[in-house]
Design a protein around this motif. Sequence first.
Motif, short mmCIF file in Angstrom:
data_model
loop_
_atom_site.label_atom_id
_atom_site.label_comp_id
_atom_site.label_asym_id
_atom_site.label_seq_id
_atom_site.Cartn_x
_atom_site.Cartn_y
_atom_site.Cartn_z
N ALA A 95 -33.26 -12.86 18.75
CA ALA A 95 -33.14 -12.77 20.21
C ALA A 95 -33.37 -14.12 20.87
N LYS A 96 -32.86 -14.25 22.08
CA LYS A 96 -33.11 -15.42 22.90
C LYS A 96 -34.11 -15.12 24.02
N LYS A 97 -34.31 -13.81 24.25
CA LYS A 97 -35.20 -13.43 25.34
C LYS A 97 -35.86 -12.09 25.00
N ALA A 98 -37.14 -11.97 25.35
CA ALA A 98 -37.88 -10.73 25.17
C ALA A 98 -38.61 -10.40 26.46
N MET A 99 -38.82 -9.12 26.70
CA MET A 99 -39.44 -8.71 27.97
C MET A 99 -40.49 -7.64 27.70
N LEU A 100 -41.61 -7.75 28.39
CA LEU A 100 -42.67 -6.76 28.36
C LEU A 100 -42.85 -6.18 29.75
N VAL A 101 -42.76 -4.86 29.87
CA VAL A 101 -42.96 -4.16 31.14
C VAL A 101 -44.04 -3.10 30.93
N VAL A 102 -45.06 -3.12 31.77
CA VAL A 102 -46.14 -2.14 31.68
C VAL A 102 -46.35 -1.55 33.07
N ARG A 103 -46.21 -0.24 33.17
CA ARG A 103 -46.33 0.40 34.49
C ARG A 103 -46.76 1.85 34.33
N ARG A 104 -47.03 2.46 35.49
CA ARG A 104 -47.33 3.89 35.49
C ARG A 104 -46.09 4.69 35.13
N ASN A 105 -46.31 5.82 34.48
CA ASN A 105 -45.24 6.74 34.18
C ASN A 105 -45.75 8.15 34.43
#
Length: 227
Positions: A156-166
């Motif tokens: 990969a060239k890019k990675a993303m972390l998202v943490v939120r309410r569900n």
Amino acid sequence: MQQEAQFFFQLMWLYVIMTVFLMIIMCFLYLFKKQAQKSERMTIAFSQHIIEGMDLERKRISRELHDVILPQVVELPVGSQIRAICMELMPPDFSRLPFKELLADICDKFKKQTGIEGVFFIEEELSFSHVSADNLLHLYRMTQETFTNIGKHSKAKKAMLVVRRNNEGILICVSDDGIGLGGSREGIGMESLRQRAAIIGAKIDFISESGNGLMVKIEFTPNTIGE
């Protein structure tokens, strides 16, 4: 009249036989379900035992590196690398460091070690104060393992972390723009993620489309979420 009585008697017997047959089937299904639940509990307990052993071994190796090997190292770059390895192996101090910062630190270290761009978003109002330290460790290791897998396999060239309410729970999403699974079998890293998810009762999904990378979704609902 006698024929009608005989026919009625045969119908009654047929009804009784069918009822008994259905009851036997239901008993077998019930026993099968109980056995499956028992096997699942045993599997989860065994996985928890193995993973706890791995975490203890990490601590032991970290202590030996720090207390035995590090004092004998003279060269500064080597010493710095050993300290970094010790920090990686030891579980974080969740009582001292906010869990959000620890997750962000995973992303930051990943970027420095791999050169892959790391982007993270953690919901401002989200709190982990009512999540036990054991469960926080599992969530931390799962996030850490996911980024490790990206660095090793994704291209990969890019990675993303998202943490939120569900809803009433917590959603942790780690995604990349790499090659995805591409029909390949799950490796040890992904199996470890599934095992940790089962231990804490979290739901984990691996979403991959050819050429569109991989997204790992972890949905965890503690008893209560701190406000």
